[in-house]
Design a protein around this motif. Structure first.
Motif, PDB file in Angstrom:
ATOM      1  N   GLN A 184       0.336  -1.148   0.535  1.00  0.00           N
ATOM      2  CA  GLN A 184       0.238   0.133   0.372  1.00  0.00           C
ATOM      3  C   GLN A 184       0.762   1.318   0.473  1.00  0.00           C
ATOM      4  OE1 GLN A 184      -0.486  -2.822   1.847  1.00  0.00           O
ATOM      5  NE2 GLN A 184      -2.790  -2.745   2.385  1.00  0.00           N
ATOM      6  N   VAL A 185       2.039   1.516   0.627  1.00  0.00           N
ATOM      7  CA  VAL A 185       2.832   2.112   0.752  1.00  0.00           C
ATOM      8  C   VAL A 185       3.818   2.674  -0.271  1.00  0.00           C
ATOM      9  CG1 VAL A 185       4.791   3.273   2.126  1.00  0.00           C
ATOM     10  CG2 VAL A 185       3.459   2.341   3.622  1.00  0.00           C
ATOM     11  N   TYR A 186       4.433   1.506  -1.250  1.00  0.00           N
ATOM     12  CA  TYR A 186       4.743   1.858  -2.465  1.00  0.00           C
ATOM     13  C   TYR A 186       3.839   2.370  -3.678  1.00  0.00           C
ATOM     14  CZ  TYR A 186       9.438   0.898   0.047  1.00  0.00           C
ATOM     15  OH  TYR A 186      10.238   0.507   0.936  1.00  0.00           O
ATOM     16  N   LEU A 187       2.924   1.575  -3.363  1.00  0.00           N
ATOM     17  CA  LEU A 187       1.750   1.948  -4.223  1.00  0.00           C
ATOM     18  C   LEU A 187       1.412   3.523  -4.351  1.00  0.00           C
ATOM     19  CD1 LEU A 187      -0.614  -1.240  -4.362  1.00  0.00           C
ATOM     20  CD2 LEU A 187       1.015   0.103  -6.535  1.00  0.00           C
ATOM     21  N   ALA A 188       0.777   3.871  -2.792  1.00  0.00           N
ATOM     22  CA  ALA A 188       0.621   5.568  -2.760  1.00  0.00           C
ATOM     23  C   ALA A 188       1.404   6.024  -3.101  1.00  0.00           C
ATOM     24  CB  ALA A 188       0.280   5.630  -1.475  1.00  0.00           C
ATOM     25  N   ALA A 189       3.111   5.485  -3.106  1.00  0.00           N
ATOM     26  CA  ALA A 189       3.785   6.888  -3.482  1.00  0.00           C
ATOM     27  C   ALA A 189       4.543   6.592  -5.035  1.00  0.00           C
ATOM     28  CB  ALA A 189       5.381   5.966  -3.100  1.00  0.00           C
ATOM     29  N   ALA A 190       4.475   5.682  -6.032  1.00  0.00           N
ATOM     30  CA  ALA A 190       4.151   5.524  -7.173  1.00  0.00           C
ATOM     31  C   ALA A 190       2.991   5.816  -7.841  1.00  0.00           C
ATOM     32  CB  ALA A 190       4.051   4.209  -7.939  1.00  0.00           C
ATOM     33  N   GLY A 191       2.619   5.972  -7.338  1.00  0.00           N
ATOM     34  CA  GLY A 191       0.646   7.469  -7.838  1.00  0.00           C
ATOM     35  C   GLY A 191       1.054   8.493  -7.496  1.00  0.00           C
ATOM     36  N   ILE A 192       1.710   9.157  -6.361  1.00  0.00           N
ATOM     37  CA  ILE A 192       2.478  10.011  -6.006  1.00  0.00           C
ATOM     38  C   ILE A 192       2.953  10.813  -7.603  1.00  0.00           C
ATOM     39  CG2 ILE A 192       3.376  12.343  -4.564  1.00  0.00           C
ATOM     40  CD1 ILE A 192       2.239  10.772  -2.565  1.00  0.00           C
ATOM     41  N   TYR A 193       4.771  10.264  -7.757  1.00  0.00           N
ATOM     42  CA  TYR A 193       5.828   9.826  -8.754  1.00  0.00           C
ATOM     43  C   TYR A 193       4.745   9.980  -9.954  1.00  0.00           C
ATOM     44  CZ  TYR A 193       9.367   9.320  -6.388  1.00  0.00           C
ATOM     45  OH  TYR A 193      10.825   8.990  -5.248  1.00  0.00           O
ATOM     46  N   PHE A 194       3.514   9.421 -10.340  1.00  0.00           N
ATOM     47  CA  PHE A 194       3.043   9.243 -11.794  1.00  0.00           C
ATOM     48  C   PHE A 194       1.929  10.779 -11.934  1.00  0.00           C
ATOM     49  CE2 PHE A 194      -0.638   8.464 -14.060  1.00  0.00           C
ATOM     50  CZ  PHE A 194      -0.416   8.804 -14.969  1.00  0.00           C
ATOM     51  N   VAL A 195       2.157  11.030 -10.731  1.00  0.00           N
ATOM     52  CA  VAL A 195       1.405  12.632 -11.016  1.00  0.00           C
ATOM     53  C   VAL A 195       1.652  13.677 -11.316  1.00  0.00           C
ATOM     54  CG1 VAL A 195      -0.599  14.494  -9.657  1.00  0.00           C
ATOM     55  CG2 VAL A 195      -1.233  11.967  -9.314  1.00  0.00           C
ATOM     56  N   ILE A 196       2.967  13.406 -10.814  1.00  0.00           N
ATOM     57  CA  ILE A 196       4.059  14.773 -10.987  1.00  0.00           C
ATOM     58  C   ILE A 196       4.733  14.156 -12.103  1.00  0.00           C
ATOM     59  CG2 ILE A 196       6.418  15.601 -10.234  1.00  0.00           C
ATOM     60  CD1 ILE A 196       5.798  14.734  -6.902  1.00  0.00           C
ATOM     61  N   CYS A 197       4.590  13.012 -12.862  1.00  0.00           N
ATOM     62  CA  CYS A 197       5.351  12.542 -14.062  1.00  0.00           C
ATOM     63  C   CYS A 197       4.587  13.453 -14.965  1.00  0.00           C
ATOM     64  CB  CYS A 197       5.894  11.776 -14.011  1.00  0.00           C
ATOM     65  SG  CYS A 197       7.934  11.280 -13.157  1.00  0.00           S
ATOM     66  N   PHE A 198       2.672  12.760 -14.807  1.00  0.00           N
ATOM     67  CA  PHE A 198       2.308  13.275 -15.520  1.00  0.00           C
ATOM     68  C   PHE A 198       1.797  14.629 -15.914  1.00  0.00           C
ATOM     69  CE2 PHE A 198      -2.153  13.219 -16.838  1.00  0.00           C
ATOM     70  CZ  PHE A 198      -2.362  12.826 -18.298  1.00  0.00           C
ATOM     71  N   GLY A 199       1.802  15.491 -14.629  1.00  0.00           N
ATOM     72  CA  GLY A 199       1.480  16.414 -15.160  1.00  0.00           C
ATOM     73  C   GLY A 199       2.937  17.017 -16.024  1.00  0.00           C
TER      74      GLY A 199
END
Length: 215
Positions: A184-199
């Motif tokens: 759960q923790v690393y999926l949440a972190a991956a989601g945050i990275y994705f939002v930044i990079c996708f933006g």
């Protein structure tokens, strides 16, 4: 042992500010040095060209993690004590400068020679041709690779966790150890990275369309 909660996600978001700040610092510091590198690469001065090429090959030919270790563990050997933030900012700025320099050098040299000739036929000086004819076109050309590298730079900030700097990845390690819920923790972190990079990628696409980069 406890479950991953909303408060834990808030802790990851707070750590994300350091990821963004480190990436911005590397982007600004590396951008300034990269501009110097690009200029030194295109100036018709052979010794300066060779020195710059050697610098680029050295930085691009060694892993960023090794450069982080050199600054964090190597500088204290010379009496220069640095914290994790300073070491990470210096290493990533120098790392970024080599790549920015090559990207922008390629963009400058990709402008057709006839553009220089057209500016000369209008009576423009070298500086005027560079400022009003070449650089505006080079900026348009450089947008996609520059933003693409910035995305990589954001993801590479995760390596700073290995010298103890608490950014998103290091915060995820701490949270995973506290909650025993690494998935759960690393999926949440991956989601945050994705939002930044996708933006960032979306902003790049908007700039490309606005500046008609494909033309």
């Amino acid at each position: 042992m406890r479950e991953f909660a909303l408060a834990d996600f808030g802790y990851l978001l707070l750590a994300t500010r350091w990821t963004i700040l480190l990436a911005l610092t590397a982007m600004l510091g590396g951008g300034f040095l990269g501009l110097v590198v690009a200029i030194c690469r295109v100036l018709p001065i052979r010794p300066l060209n060779w020195l710059t090429v050697g610098y680029i090959n050295l930085i691009q030919g060694t892993p960023l993690l090794g450069q982080l270790f050199v600054f964090f563990f190597g500088l204290p050997l010379f009496g220069l004590s640095v914290d994790a933030w300073t070491a990470a900012a210096l290493a990533m700025s120098i790392y970024a400068s080599a790549f920015f320099g090559e990207i922008w050098r390629g963009s400058l040299q990709s402008v057709p020679l006839r553009q220089w000739e057209a500016g000369a036929s209008l009576g423009l000086t070298y500086r005027q041709r560079l400022a009003y004819v070449i650089i505006p076109q080079a900026v348009r050309i450089s947008i996609p690779p520059t933003v693409g590298f910035i995305v990589q730079l954001v993801k590479n900030t995760s390596l700073a966790a290995l010298i103890g700097f608490i950014e998103l990845t290091r915060a995820s390690q701490i949270m995973a150890a506290a909650t025993f819920a690494p998935l759960q923790v690393y999926l949440a972190a991956a989601g945050i990275y994705f939002v930044i990079c996708f933006g960032l990628s979306h902003v790049s696409q908007l700039l490309e369309r606005r500046l008609h980069v494909a033309r």
